[in-house]
Write an enzyme that holds these catalytic residues in place. Structure first.
Site, PDB file in Angstrom:
ATOM      1  N   GLY A  85       0.819  -1.230   0.000  1.00 53.88           N
ATOM      2  CA  GLY A  85       0.000   0.000   0.000  1.00 53.88           C
ATOM      3  C   GLY A  85       0.837   1.257   0.000  1.00 53.88           C
ATOM      4  O   GLY A  85       1.279   1.689  -1.055  1.00 53.88           O
ATOM      5  N   SER A  99       6.077  -5.657  -1.116  1.00 57.34           N
ATOM      6  CA  SER A  99       5.909  -4.331  -1.694  1.00 57.34           C
ATOM      7  C   SER A  99       6.220  -3.282  -0.627  1.00 57.34           C
ATOM      8  O   SER A  99       7.309  -3.292  -0.060  1.00 57.34           O
ATOM      9  CB  SER A  99       4.498  -4.189  -2.274  1.00 57.34           C
ATOM     10  OG  SER A  99       4.373  -3.018  -3.041  1.00 57.34           O
ATOM     11  N   TRP A 100       5.293  -2.361  -0.336  1.00 59.63           N
ATOM     12  CA  TRP A 100       5.528  -1.430   0.773  1.00 59.63           C
ATOM     13  C   TRP A 100       5.787  -2.204   2.062  1.00 59.63           C
ATOM     14  O   TRP A 100       6.572  -1.779   2.910  1.00 59.63           O
ATOM     15  CB  TRP A 100       4.351  -0.482   0.962  1.00 59.63           C
ATOM     16  CG  TRP A 100       4.343   0.132   2.315  1.00 59.63           C
ATOM     17  CD1 TRP A 100       3.528  -0.169   3.366  1.00 59.63           C
ATOM     18  CD2 TRP A 100       5.249   1.134   2.806  1.00 59.63           C
ATOM     19  NE1 TRP A 100       3.868   0.574   4.481  1.00 59.63           N
ATOM     20  CE2 TRP A 100       4.912   1.376   4.152  1.00 59.63           C
ATOM     21  CE3 TRP A 100       6.315   1.835   2.230  1.00 59.63           C
ATOM     22  CZ2 TRP A 100       5.607   2.301   4.937  1.00 59.63           C
ATOM     23  CZ3 TRP A 100       7.005   2.759   3.014  1.00 59.63           C
ATOM     24  CH2 TRP A 100       6.638   2.981   4.349  1.00 59.63           C
ATOM     25  N   ASP A 127       8.792  -7.294 -12.653  1.00 59.53           N
ATOM     26  CA  ASP A 127       8.071  -6.418 -11.734  1.00 59.53           C
ATOM     27  C   ASP A 127       8.294  -4.972 -12.182  1.00 59.53           C
ATOM     28  O   ASP A 127       9.405  -4.448 -12.082  1.00 59.53           O
ATOM     29  CB  ASP A 127       8.597  -6.640 -10.316  1.00 59.53           C
ATOM     30  CG  ASP A 127       7.855  -5.852  -9.256  1.00 59.53           C
ATOM     31  OD1 ASP A 127       7.224  -4.841  -9.589  1.00 59.53           O
ATOM     32  OD2 ASP A 127       7.933  -6.259  -8.086  1.00 59.53           O
ATOM     33  N   HIS A 149       4.659  -8.076 -10.109  1.00 56.73           N
ATOM     34  CA  HIS A 149       4.737  -7.543  -8.755  1.00 56.73           C
ATOM     35  C   HIS A 149       3.781  -8.198  -7.765  1.00 56.73           C
ATOM     36  O   HIS A 149       4.065  -8.239  -6.573  1.00 56.73           O
ATOM     37  CB  HIS A 149       4.452  -6.031  -8.799  1.00 56.73           C
ATOM     38  CG  HIS A 149       4.556  -5.345  -7.470  1.00 56.73           C
ATOM     39  ND1 HIS A 149       5.765  -5.154  -6.834  1.00 56.73           N
ATOM     40  CD2 HIS A 149       3.614  -4.797  -6.656  1.00 56.73           C
ATOM     41  CE1 HIS A 149       5.564  -4.508  -5.692  1.00 56.73           C
ATOM     42  NE2 HIS A 149       4.266  -4.293  -5.558  1.00 56.73           N
TER      43      HIS A 149
END
Length: 314
Positions: A41, A109-110, A265, A293
């Site tokens: 996010g 990811s984040w 990605d 991703h």
């Protein structure tokens, strides 16, 4: 491939004392190996499918919605919302909710950014580290995805991303979006939020995914996702210097870990994962050849579950 659906056996809200209430849930085996799942996010949230990455008979898993998103309150809030606020939340959740001396930290990811930041601050609290789709929060990475790089791969989607921004403000698109995402006009805010979120939703998988596009286009999700993610990218206090996470990777030495990265990605290109691998050589590194991703692409998902199973018995 995923474990069967499960429901939390306990859930609640962490009062941070500075205006936020953070939703958390515990699932799996209360006597199992402690683990924490960190969602991407950063303005999205944890979902029921994330519980299914861990063997529920062997793990005790804590999931939480980071500040301002999901079921946490207040919604889409930017106040007192930085990387270091979140790592402090994690420490309180570990000590006060999980009651564990150490836990496996899992983030994509984040969530990989947050996992690395936490592990570098609290290495003694991390039994193992699993990170996927590595985002080092560097200016070069932000320019790649939000200014000049990925647009060469997705010119049609990029045109839609540019649409809310006048041509004379496109020299710094992150700043231009911040102006609209934090402005007083609710119509402009929502238009900008949808465009920001949809850019990621369209580019997140190797093959176009209607599911990811739909989730990023939802009005409530898009507003929190876009506002909070953009806020982290422009906030001056989230890191001491550009490239801090890779510079301080030596602090991970001694922590068993796995790095999982899709070769194609576009959101968080493989170079950052490769550099992390070089700086943290004892980590197992998987460069998945047929993936982008998203965590639920088959090659990525298989590696994630393989990692949680590997560490379950440690």
């Amino acid at each position: 491939m995923l474990y069967p659906p499960i429901e939390p056996y306990r859930k609640g809200m962490l009062d941070t004392g500075d205006g936020h209430q953070v939703y958390w849930e515990l699932c799996g085996n209360p006597q199992g190996k402690p683990a924490v799942f960190l969602h991407g996010g950063p303005g999205s949230g944890c979902t029921p499918v994330h519980r299914r990455l861990f063997d529920p008979t062997r793990y005790n898993v804590l999931l939480f919605d980071q500040r301002g998103c999901g079921r946490s309150r207040p919604h889409a809030s930017l106040d007192n919302n930085t990387t270091w606020h979140l790592t402090a939340d994690m420490e309180r959740l570990r000590a006060d909710v999980m009651g564990a001396e150490k836990w496996l930290v899992f983030g994509g990811s984040w969530g990989s950014t947050l996992a690395l930041a936490y592990a570098q601050q609290h290495s003694g609290r991390v039994s193992e580290l699993v990170v996927r789709g590595i985002f080092g929060l560097r200016r070069a990475e932000l320019r790649w995805f939000y200014q000049e790089g990925a647009s060469w791969l997705f010119p049609d989607y990029w045109e839609d991303f540019l649409a809310p921004i006048p041509s004379d403000e496109r020299g710094d698109l992150i700043a231009a979006y911040r102006k609209r995402l934090t402005g007083d006009d609710p119509v402009e805010r929502l238009r900008a939020a949808k465009a920001w979120s949809l850019w990621e939703g369209r580019t997140i998988t190797l093959m176009p995914s209607a599911k990811h596009q739909q989730s990023h286009a939802d009005e409530r999700n898009a507003l929190a996702f876009a506002r909070i993610e953009n806020h982290y990218f422009v906030h001056d206090g989230f890191m001491e210097c550009d490239g801090q996470l890779l510079r301080d990777a030596h602090r991970l030495h001694g922590i068993p870990g796995t790095i999982i990265q899709g070769r194609y990605d576009a959101c968080t290109p493989a170079r950052t994962a490769w550099e992390l691998h070089k700086a943290w050589p004892q980590a197992v590194f998987h460069l998945v050849p047929d993936a982008g991703h998203a965590f639920d692409e088959p090659g990525i998902l298989a590696r994630l579950i393989q990692a949680t199973n590997t560490y379950a018995g440690r």
